[in-house]
Write an enzyme that holds these catalytic residues in place. Structure first.
Site, PDB file in Angstrom:
ATOM      1  N   ARG A  58       0.832  -1.220   0.000  1.00  0.00           N
ATOM      2  CA  ARG A  58       0.000   0.000   0.000  1.00  0.00           C
ATOM      3  C   ARG A  58       0.863   1.266   0.000  1.00  0.00           C
ATOM      4  O   ARG A  58       0.440   2.323  -0.446  1.00  0.00           O
ATOM      5  CB  ARG A  58      -0.934   0.014   1.215  1.00  0.00           C
ATOM      6  CG  ARG A  58      -2.076   1.024   1.079  1.00  0.00           C
ATOM      7  CD  ARG A  58      -2.974   1.096   2.302  1.00  0.00           C
ATOM      8  NE  ARG A  58      -3.279  -0.193   2.853  1.00  0.00           N
ATOM      9  CZ  ARG A  58      -3.140  -0.499   4.148  1.00  0.00           C
ATOM     10  NH1 ARG A  58      -2.669   0.411   5.004  1.00  0.00           N
ATOM     11  NH2 ARG A  58      -3.448  -1.694   4.596  1.00  0.00           N
ATOM     12  N   TYR A 111     -15.243  20.403 -12.655  1.00  0.00           N
ATOM     13  CA  TYR A 111     -15.662  19.145 -13.271  1.00  0.00           C
ATOM     14  C   TYR A 111     -16.883  18.645 -12.494  1.00  0.00           C
ATOM     15  O   TYR A 111     -16.882  18.607 -11.257  1.00  0.00           O
ATOM     16  CB  TYR A 111     -14.479  18.198 -13.200  1.00  0.00           C
ATOM     17  CG  TYR A 111     -14.711  16.791 -13.615  1.00  0.00           C
ATOM     18  CD1 TYR A 111     -14.355  15.739 -12.781  1.00  0.00           C
ATOM     19  CD2 TYR A 111     -15.253  16.479 -14.859  1.00  0.00           C
ATOM     20  CE1 TYR A 111     -14.553  14.429 -13.157  1.00  0.00           C
ATOM     21  CE2 TYR A 111     -15.450  15.169 -15.243  1.00  0.00           C
ATOM     22  CZ  TYR A 111     -15.094  14.157 -14.384  1.00  0.00           C
ATOM     23  OH  TYR A 111     -15.285  12.846 -14.770  1.00  0.00           O
ATOM     24  N   ASP A 183      -6.907  21.842  -9.573  1.00  0.00           N
ATOM     25  CA  ASP A 183      -7.013  20.775 -10.560  1.00  0.00           C
ATOM     26  C   ASP A 183      -6.278  21.271 -11.802  1.00  0.00           C
ATOM     27  O   ASP A 183      -6.786  22.122 -12.525  1.00  0.00           O
ATOM     28  CB  ASP A 183      -8.485  20.467 -10.874  1.00  0.00           C
ATOM     29  CG  ASP A 183      -8.614  19.287 -11.829  1.00  0.00           C
ATOM     30  OD1 ASP A 183      -9.660  18.615 -11.794  1.00  0.00           O
ATOM     31  OD2 ASP A 183      -7.675  19.030 -12.622  1.00  0.00           O
ATOM     32  N   LYS A 208      -5.653  11.512 -18.329  1.00  0.00           N
ATOM     33  CA  LYS A 208      -5.698  12.307 -19.571  1.00  0.00           C
ATOM     34  C   LYS A 208      -4.340  12.320 -20.265  1.00  0.00           C
ATOM     35  O   LYS A 208      -3.840  11.288 -20.682  1.00  0.00           O
ATOM     36  CB  LYS A 208      -6.201  13.717 -19.248  1.00  0.00           C
ATOM     37  CG  LYS A 208      -7.417  13.770 -18.334  1.00  0.00           C
ATOM     38  CD  LYS A 208      -8.614  13.006 -18.869  1.00  0.00           C
ATOM     39  CE  LYS A 208      -9.726  12.934 -17.853  1.00  0.00           C
ATOM     40  NZ  LYS A 208     -10.873  12.115 -18.279  1.00  0.00           N
TER      41      LYS A 208
END
Ligand SMILES: Cc1ncc(COP(=O)(O)O)c(CNNC(=O)CNC(=O)c2ccccc2[N+](=O)[O-])c1O
Length: 390
Positions: A58, A111, A183, A208
């Site tokens: 993790r 968004y 962002d 993206k």
């Protein structure tokens, strides 16, 4: 070591031999259990588990550590946390810095799933959200409350593409010790340096342009020294971990990010200027064009643009839009962007996604992602689309 040019950093970032073991690329190291040779070895690893020691799956493996180093070198900051997608990066970054009773400021052009997170998750945790005009500037001061803990920006904004005055907003937020999150997905780590403009935490939907091939979901949040420990540990406690296979593909994407962005930018500008002359188009909302809100901030703060921009049509109903969209040869309809392919999305009522600012647009919007196809083929495709539209 002398400072490297950006294109050199894109090639060399994250390639410490600690991680690559003398390979050019870091191996894909999959792990849950890490085994230790001795109690002393186990204790030493535990003491350095927050600083890229192999400890437990993790916390990451050498594949993750290489990509995290690369993101910090390219975007800045002191540490980069990884998430299964951009939305997870956004939600976990915010969750790492709010508590019940807090208030956050969220850009109205965020968004849509970011808005949904605020309205459906934070609200149930007793965190209040105020949406603000992306172009508010100094006026943000009037929205700050004693319990405001986070100012969230997205620049340019989703779909409407407003470019925000990030340094001004960050300066005002820091007067009240508010954490500034951005962002930064549209710019990627290449075209906007968040920490040079006052940001504390920069978020990327690596899905993206960083991955660049429409085949991985991944998010990153890179933080400055003020915020890194809290972001890293809270994200770990919320179980945010990622596949080394996906991280390897994101690292691969980074190596061509610079050249891909330049080609996307060149193709998109050719098409944006062509669209600006079409009689079906009211105006084009591309940050590099003066017709886009915040164009002056793009020129001041950004190093370049990419393939994603929007336009407002001066007419058109659902039937005309459907005729345009359904027959496209090169522009696919799909919920993402940043890959090598061209995409098109229509939005007939942007005001349904806004609560603090209403747009009085002449008609519906189209958001285009201009891929790496020849722009003349794309223009011919759009010409045929407008013939169906008319
Ligand atoms: C600026 C920015 N920031 C974060 C994310 C989320 O990244 P993720 O897709 O890896 O979670 C994105 C993802 N972008 N996706 C799109 O623009 C297209 N997707 C959508 O429109 C979409 C998808 C699912 C649900 C709702 C929407 N929507 O925006 O309405 C982003 O554009």
């Amino acid at each position: 070591m002398e400072k490297k040019a950006l294109d050199t950093s894109i090639v060399t970032a994250g390639r410490s031999k600690k991680w690559t073991q003398k390979l050019v690329n870091p191996p894909v190291s999959r792990a849950s259990t890490i085994v230790f040779d001795s109690v002393a070895d186990m204790k030493a690893s535990a003491s350095k588990r927050m600083d890229k020691a192999l400890f437990y799956g993790r916390r990451g493996t050498n594949t993750h550590f290489a990509f995290q180093d690369a993101m910090v070198e390219l975007e800045g900051g002191v540490g980069c946390a990884l998430y299964p997608c951009g939305t997870a990066a956004i939600s976990n970054a915010i969750l790492s810095f709010v508590k019940t009773g807090d208030h956050i400021l969220m850009v109205d052009g965020a968004y849509e799933p970011t808005r949904d997170f605020c309205d459906k998750i934070l609200v149930n945790m007793g965190v209040e959200t105020t949406y603000y005009d992306p172009m508010i500037g100094e006026g943000i001061r009037d929205l700050i409350k004693p319990n405001t803990s986070v100012l969230f920006l997205e620049s340019p904004c989703s779909i409407t593409m407003e470019v925000q005055d990030v340094p001004t907003l960050a300066r005002i937020a820091h007067e009240q010790d508010i954490v500034v999150m951005l962002d930064n997905t549209w710019a990627s780590p290449i075209n906007f340096q968040p920490f040079d403009h006052g940001v504390d935490i920069s978020i990327q939907a690596a899905t993206k342009y960083i991955v660049g091939h429409s085949d991985v979901m991944l998010g990153t949040a890179t933080a400055n020294a003020r915020c890194w420990d809290q972001l890293r540990e809270n994200s770990y406690l919320m179980g945010q971990c990622t596949s080394p296979d996906d991280v390897y593909l994101a690292m691969r994407g980074l190596r061509t990010l610079g050249v891909r962005l330049k080609q996307h930018e060149k193709n998109a500008l050719r098409i944006a200027h062509w669209l600006a002359e079409r009689n079906e188009v009211d105006h084009v909302r591309h940050p590099a064009l003066s017709s886009c809100d915040g164009h002056e901030f793009f020129k001041r703060d950004f190093k370049g643009s990419n393939g994603l921009f929007s336009l407002v049509l001066n007419r058109g109903n659902t039937e005309a839009l459907t005729a345009l969209l359904d027959g496209m040869e090169h522009f696919s309809m799909g919920y993402s962007w940043g890959g090598f392919e061209s995409l098109i999305l229509a939005n007939e009522n942007i005001n349904s996604l806004r609560t603090a600012t209403k747009k009085d647009f002449a008609g519906p919007m189209l958001r285009l992602h201009i891929g790496l196809e020849d722009p003349e083929d794309l223009i011919r495709d759009l010409e045929r689309g407008f013939e169906r539209f008319n």
